[in-house]
Design a protein around this motif. Sequence first.
Motif, PDB file in Angstrom:
ATOM      1  N   ILE A 104       0.836  -1.201   0.000  1.00 17.88           N
ATOM      2  CA  ILE A 104       0.000   0.000   0.000  1.00 17.88           C
ATOM      3  C   ILE A 104       0.871   1.252   0.000  1.00 17.88           C
ATOM      4  O   ILE A 104       0.577   2.242  -0.690  1.00 17.88           O
ATOM      5  CB  ILE A 104      -0.957  -0.002   1.208  1.00 17.88           C
ATOM      6  CG1 ILE A 104      -1.978  -1.137   1.055  1.00 17.88           C
ATOM      7  CG2 ILE A 104      -1.665   1.339   1.347  1.00 17.88           C
ATOM      8  CD1 ILE A 104      -2.858  -1.348   2.265  1.00 17.88           C
ATOM      9  N   GLN A 105       1.969   1.209   0.754  1.00 16.80           N
ATOM     10  CA  GLN A 105       2.895   2.343   0.781  1.00 16.80           C
ATOM     11  C   GLN A 105       3.475   2.595  -0.611  1.00 16.80           C
ATOM     12  O   GLN A 105       3.574   3.755  -1.049  1.00 16.80           O
ATOM     13  CB  GLN A 105       4.020   2.080   1.777  1.00 16.80           C
ATOM     14  CG  GLN A 105       4.995   3.246   1.920  1.00 16.80           C
ATOM     15  CD  GLN A 105       6.111   2.938   2.912  1.00 16.80           C
ATOM     16  OE1 GLN A 105       6.324   1.792   3.286  1.00 16.80           O
ATOM     17  NE2 GLN A 105       6.823   3.957   3.337  1.00 16.80           N
ATOM     18  N   ASN A 106       3.841   1.520  -1.316  1.00 17.64           N
ATOM     19  CA  ASN A 106       4.379   1.670  -2.666  1.00 17.64           C
ATOM     20  C   ASN A 106       3.348   2.262  -3.625  1.00 17.64           C
ATOM     21  O   ASN A 106       3.684   3.090  -4.485  1.00 17.64           O
ATOM     22  CB  ASN A 106       4.856   0.315  -3.198  1.00 17.64           C
ATOM     23  CG  ASN A 106       6.234  -0.053  -2.698  1.00 17.64           C
ATOM     24  OD1 ASN A 106       6.998   0.810  -2.244  1.00 17.64           O
ATOM     25  ND2 ASN A 106       6.575  -1.324  -2.759  1.00 17.64           N
ATOM     26  N   ILE A 107       2.097   1.843  -3.474  1.00 17.52           N
ATOM     27  CA  ILE A 107       1.039   2.395  -4.321  1.00 17.52           C
ATOM     28  C   ILE A 107       0.913   3.907  -4.089  1.00 17.52           C
ATOM     29  O   ILE A 107       0.810   4.688  -5.035  1.00 17.52           O
ATOM     30  CB  ILE A 107      -0.303   1.691  -4.045  1.00 17.52           C
ATOM     31  CG1 ILE A 107      -0.251   0.238  -4.537  1.00 17.52           C
ATOM     32  CG2 ILE A 107      -1.449   2.428  -4.740  1.00 17.52           C
ATOM     33  CD1 ILE A 107      -1.494  -0.558  -4.218  1.00 17.52           C
ATOM     34  N   CYS A 108       0.937   4.312  -2.832  1.00 16.87           N
ATOM     35  CA  CYS A 108       0.828   5.735  -2.503  1.00 16.87           C
ATOM     36  C   CYS A 108       1.993   6.535  -3.075  1.00 16.87           C
ATOM     37  O   CYS A 108       1.826   7.674  -3.522  1.00 16.87           O
ATOM     38  CB  CYS A 108       0.766   5.927  -0.984  1.00 16.87           C
ATOM     39  SG  CYS A 108      -0.721   5.260  -0.216  1.00 16.87           S
ATOM     40  N   ILE A 109       3.177   5.934  -3.058  1.00 16.65           N
ATOM     41  CA  ILE A 109       4.373   6.620  -3.554  1.00 16.65           C
ATOM     42  C   ILE A 109       4.333   6.740  -5.076  1.00 16.65           C
ATOM     43  O   ILE A 109       4.657   7.786  -5.647  1.00 16.65           O
ATOM     44  CB  ILE A 109       5.648   5.877  -3.106  1.00 16.65           C
ATOM     45  CG1 ILE A 109       5.843   6.049  -1.595  1.00 16.65           C
ATOM     46  CG2 ILE A 109       6.882   6.382  -3.858  1.00 16.65           C
ATOM     47  CD1 ILE A 109       6.893   5.129  -1.009  1.00 16.65           C
ATOM     48  N   TYR A 110       3.922   5.665  -5.769  1.00 15.82           N
ATOM     49  CA  TYR A 110       4.026   5.615  -7.223  1.00 15.82           C
ATOM     50  C   TYR A 110       2.797   6.144  -7.949  1.00 15.82           C
ATOM     51  O   TYR A 110       2.884   6.488  -9.143  1.00 15.82           O
ATOM     52  CB  TYR A 110       4.291   4.179  -7.676  1.00 15.82           C
ATOM     53  CG  TYR A 110       5.736   3.780  -7.591  1.00 15.82           C
ATOM     54  CD1 TYR A 110       6.626   4.027  -8.640  1.00 15.82           C
ATOM     55  CD2 TYR A 110       6.233   3.144  -6.458  1.00 15.82           C
ATOM     56  CE1 TYR A 110       7.951   3.662  -8.564  1.00 15.82           C
ATOM     57  CE2 TYR A 110       7.569   2.773  -6.368  1.00 15.82           C
ATOM     58  CZ  TYR A 110       8.425   3.033  -7.425  1.00 15.82           C
ATOM     59  OH  TYR A 110       9.743   2.670  -7.338  1.00 15.82           O
ATOM     60  N   ALA A 111       1.646   6.212  -7.279  1.00 14.72           N
ATOM     61  CA  ALA A 111       0.399   6.546  -7.976  1.00 14.72           C
ATOM     62  C   ALA A 111       0.479   7.885  -8.697  1.00 14.72           C
ATOM     63  O   ALA A 111       0.177   7.981  -9.896  1.00 14.72           O
ATOM     64  CB  ALA A 111      -0.767   6.538  -6.989  1.00 14.72           C
ATOM     65  N   LEU A 112       0.882   8.934  -7.994  1.00 12.98           N
ATOM     66  CA  LEU A 112       0.916  10.264  -8.608  1.00 12.98           C
ATOM     67  C   LEU A 112       1.958  10.359  -9.723  1.00 12.98           C
ATOM     68  O   LEU A 112       1.640  10.853 -10.820  1.00 12.98           O
ATOM     69  CB  LEU A 112       1.172  11.324  -7.530  1.00 12.98           C
ATOM     70  CG  LEU A 112       0.973  12.782  -7.962  1.00 12.98           C
ATOM     71  CD1 LEU A 112      -0.462  13.007  -8.411  1.00 12.98           C
ATOM     72  CD2 LEU A 112       1.320  13.729  -6.808  1.00 12.98           C
ATOM     73  N   LEU A 154      -0.506  -4.320 -14.729  1.00 12.82           N
ATOM     74  CA  LEU A 154       0.917  -4.635 -14.879  1.00 12.82           C
ATOM     75  C   LEU A 154       1.793  -3.856 -13.897  1.00 12.82           C
ATOM     76  O   LEU A 154       2.686  -4.442 -13.260  1.00 12.82           O
ATOM     77  CB  LEU A 154       1.356  -4.393 -16.319  1.00 12.82           C
ATOM     78  CG  LEU A 154       2.681  -5.019 -16.733  1.00 12.82           C
ATOM     79  CD1 LEU A 154       2.702  -6.515 -16.445  1.00 12.82           C
ATOM     80  CD2 LEU A 154       2.942  -4.769 -18.218  1.00 12.82           C
ATOM     81  N   PRO A 155       1.584  -2.531 -13.702  1.00 10.55           N
ATOM     82  CA  PRO A 155       2.378  -1.829 -12.680  1.00 10.55           C
ATOM     83  C   PRO A 155       2.180  -2.402 -11.278  1.00 10.55           C
ATOM     84  O   PRO A 155       3.143  -2.497 -10.504  1.00 10.55           O
ATOM     85  CB  PRO A 155       1.876  -0.383 -12.772  1.00 10.55           C
ATOM     86  CG  PRO A 155       1.403  -0.241 -14.174  1.00 10.55           C
ATOM     87  CD  PRO A 155       0.799  -1.572 -14.509  1.00 10.55           C
TER      88      PRO A 155
END
Length: 218
Positions: free
Chosen positions: A7-15, A62-63
């Motif tokens: 979840i932390q990675n999603i928050c970092i990479y989403a924007l 895929l991401p």
Amino acid sequence: MDISSFIQNICIYALPVLFAITLHEAAHAYAARHFGDPTAYLMGRMTLNPVKHIDPLGTIALPLLCLLLPGSFLFGWAKPVPVNFAGLRNPKKDMRWVALAGPAANLVMMLAWTLVLGLVLRAAEGDFVYPLRQMAQAGVQINIVLMILNLIPIPPLDGGRVLISILPDGAARKLARIEPYGMIILLVLMFTKVLFIIMVPFMNICYLFVNHLLRLFS
């Protein structure tokens, strides 16, 4: 990877991912309209709205899979902007500039995220400094990957379009016939690690350039 790290990675990479794919595709649309083809504009794709550019497989599935797999670099694509190359004022010549507009947008975003990263590295420690630094690093990474990936000379990637635009007509037509199989070829290259071998040297050059720029902030 545990669920909290995921979840932390999603928050970092989403924007960074949304910016990278949206501005890449919007750049194609703006360039196409500039050179005479209004197709993307008329279809509502000349926009900074990321929803218009999201591809369920390439932008989301895929991401997310790449974030789950340790040691893999973030990989994906957006829904291609529709371009009628025959509608360009000078189809073969203008095709290369429309194609290069996307990677150029990623280059600009790479530089912008590098600037953010440089400023964050000089900032005093605070609640937002560490996550912003991670987001800036992710922004640099994803734009380097997308820029280099799209410059691979396989149609329908941007590099393939550029190569078609500079080859003699006969060779260009032969290369263009590969386009329906281009994404299959790309996925095979990815899962066999050949794509990684091709991209890494160019990625390393970009990271050396970024590190050189960051030294200017020290």
